[in-house]
Design a protein around this motif. Structure first.
Motif, short mmCIF file in Angstrom:
data_model
loop_
_atom_site.label_atom_id
_atom_site.label_comp_id
_atom_site.label_asym_id
_atom_site.label_seq_id
_atom_site.Cartn_x
_atom_site.Cartn_y
_atom_site.Cartn_z
N GLN A 189 44.20 41.14 36.56
CA GLN A 189 45.48 40.37 37.28
C GLN A 189 44.83 39.04 37.70
N LEU A 190 43.68 38.63 37.15
CA LEU A 190 43.20 37.35 37.85
C LEU A 190 42.84 36.32 36.37
N SER A 191 42.81 35.05 36.87
CA SER A 191 42.57 34.18 35.90
C SER A 191 41.04 34.21 35.36
N THR A 192 41.00 33.70 34.34
CA THR A 192 39.37 33.74 33.94
C THR A 192 38.48 33.42 34.91
N ALA A 193 38.74 32.04 35.35
CA ALA A 193 37.79 31.59 36.33
C ALA A 193 37.66 32.30 37.71
N SER A 194 38.68 32.88 38.15
CA SER A 194 38.75 33.58 39.46
C SER A 194 37.63 34.90 39.12
N ALA A 195 38.18 35.61 37.89
CA ALA A 195 37.42 36.83 37.57
C ALA A 195 35.78 36.51 37.27
N ALA A 196 35.43 35.45 36.71
CA ALA A 196 34.17 35.08 36.68
C ALA A 196 33.49 34.86 38.07
N ALA A 197 33.94 33.97 38.96
CA ALA A 197 33.38 33.85 39.90
C ALA A 197 33.01 35.23 40.86
N ILE A 198 34.16 36.21 40.95
CA ILE A 198 33.98 37.28 41.59
C ILE A 198 32.92 38.20 40.99
N TRP A 199 32.98 38.29 39.80
CA TRP A 199 31.88 39.03 38.95
C TRP A 199 30.54 38.43 39.23
N ALA A 200 30.54 37.15 39.13
CA ALA A 200 28.97 36.40 39.33
C ALA A 200 28.51 36.80 40.82
N ARG A 201 29.32 36.94 41.78
CA ARG A 201 28.98 37.20 43.15
C ARG A 201 28.60 38.49 43.18
N LEU A 202 29.16 39.38 42.38
CA LEU A 202 28.91 40.99 42.49
C LEU A 202 27.65 41.22 41.87
N ILE A 203 27.36 40.68 40.72
CA ILE A 203 26.16 41.16 40.21
C ILE A 203 24.98 40.50 40.87
N ALA A 204 25.09 39.22 41.67
CA ALA A 204 23.92 38.65 42.25
C ALA A 204 23.91 39.42 43.39
N ALA A 205 24.82 39.98 44.03
CA ALA A 205 24.47 40.89 45.35
C ALA A 205 23.97 42.25 45.06
N PHE A 206 24.21 42.70 43.86
CA PHE A 206 23.67 44.28 43.59
C PHE A 206 22.85 43.81 42.02
N ASP A 207 21.63 43.45 42.21
CA ASP A 207 20.50 43.30 41.19
C ASP A 207 19.61 44.33 41.14
N PRO A 208 19.42 45.16 40.30
CA PRO A 208 20.41 45.49 39.20
C PRO A 208 21.85 46.22 39.47
N PHE A 209 22.59 45.86 38.56
CA PHE A 209 23.90 46.39 38.96
C PHE A 209 24.05 47.83 38.45
N HIS A 210 24.23 48.72 39.29
CA HIS A 210 24.15 50.17 38.96
C HIS A 210 25.25 51.07 39.69
N HIS A 211 25.67 52.13 39.00
CA HIS A 211 26.74 52.85 39.66
C HIS A 211 26.45 53.26 40.94
N GLU A 212 25.21 54.00 41.19
CA GLU A 212 24.71 54.57 42.35
C GLU A 212 24.67 53.44 43.55
#
Length: 252
Positions: free
Chosen positions: A55-78
């Protein structure tokens, strides 16, 4: 036997086989050209990225995902399972998406869910397994199977771009619904995923733009309502300008 689209050569071989199965696809291929393979990371990260983009534009989705993987590196379910909801919210995730990502993380941690094993399941079985999970609708399930796992028979029946391409390519009077798309794709089993790539490419050539990525669960009335509001707002703005121009002392 499940077909996998892991390489461009796999996709090209599948498309050529499709044309042999259904000659109606030959003019589609001739106009669209050979589609390019699209792939994303499999597993929790891949599905999480798709969920974040709902439900987001490509740009908005990319921005949120970039913040998420930067905050949780490595990105892991646990890591996501233990993360505070408030922190995830500050990164741009909605409450519904936080609930979905945490639910998926719990299922994986409890070994009740193996996302990568779905690549070897029948497409319909894998689709049903994903849509049984909290927050995973048909479109999200099909995109994960096709782009993250390379499932050769995944069929995104609810994707609007694919629906429109099928309508034009097969000469249908109206755009088929997700329910109507299922029987239309039967001649393309077990290569419906390759057919989807072909139809997306055909859509891009016809419309001169990429297919719109959006959740199939969203009713089209919502989009129409937004357009109507924009139209009303424009008319109101134009009317206000005309009224102001007619007032004494206004510049003409």
């Amino acid at each position: 036997m499940t077909v996998h689209l892991n390489t461009q050569a796999d996709l090209e071989g599948a498309v050529h086989a499709l044309v042999q199965q259904d000659p109606r696809l030959l003019p589609i291929l001739q106009l669209a050209g050979m589609p390019a393979l699209r792939r994303r990371d499999p597993g929790y990260a891949g599905l999480a990225a798709i969920v974040c983009g709902q439900q987001l534009s490509t740009a908005s989705a990319a921005a949120i995902w970039a913040r998420l993987i930067a905050a949780f590196d490595p990105f892991h379910h646990e890591t996501l399972r233990r993360a505070r909801a408030e922190r995830l919210g500050r990164l741009g995730l909605s409450a519904a998406k936080i609930k979905t990502l945490k639910s998926l993380a719990r299922e994986i941690a409890a070994e009740r869910l193996d996302l990568e094993a779905l690549a070897n399941e029948d497409a319909d079985t894998a689709h049903d397994a994903l849509t049984a999970l909290h927050g995973i609708g048909p479109w999200t399930a099909d995109v994960y199977l096709l782009f993250c796992l390379g499932h050769g028979d995944a069929w995104p029946a609810g994707d609007l771009a694919v629906q429109e391409a099928v309508k034009i390519g097969l000469g249908l009077r109206t755009r088929p619904t997700a329910k109507e798309m299922a029987p239309l794709a039967e001649p393309w089993r077990p290569l419906r995923g390759a057919a989807a790539h072909l139809w997306w490419t055909y859509y891009r050539v016809l419309k001169k733009r990429e297919g719109v990525i959006g959740e199939t669960e969203n009713p089209p009335q919502k989009a129409n309502a937004v357009l109507n509001k924009i139209s009303v707002a424009k008319r109101s703005s134009a009317k206000a300008k005309i009224t102001a121009a007619k007032r004494p002392g206004s510049k003409k």
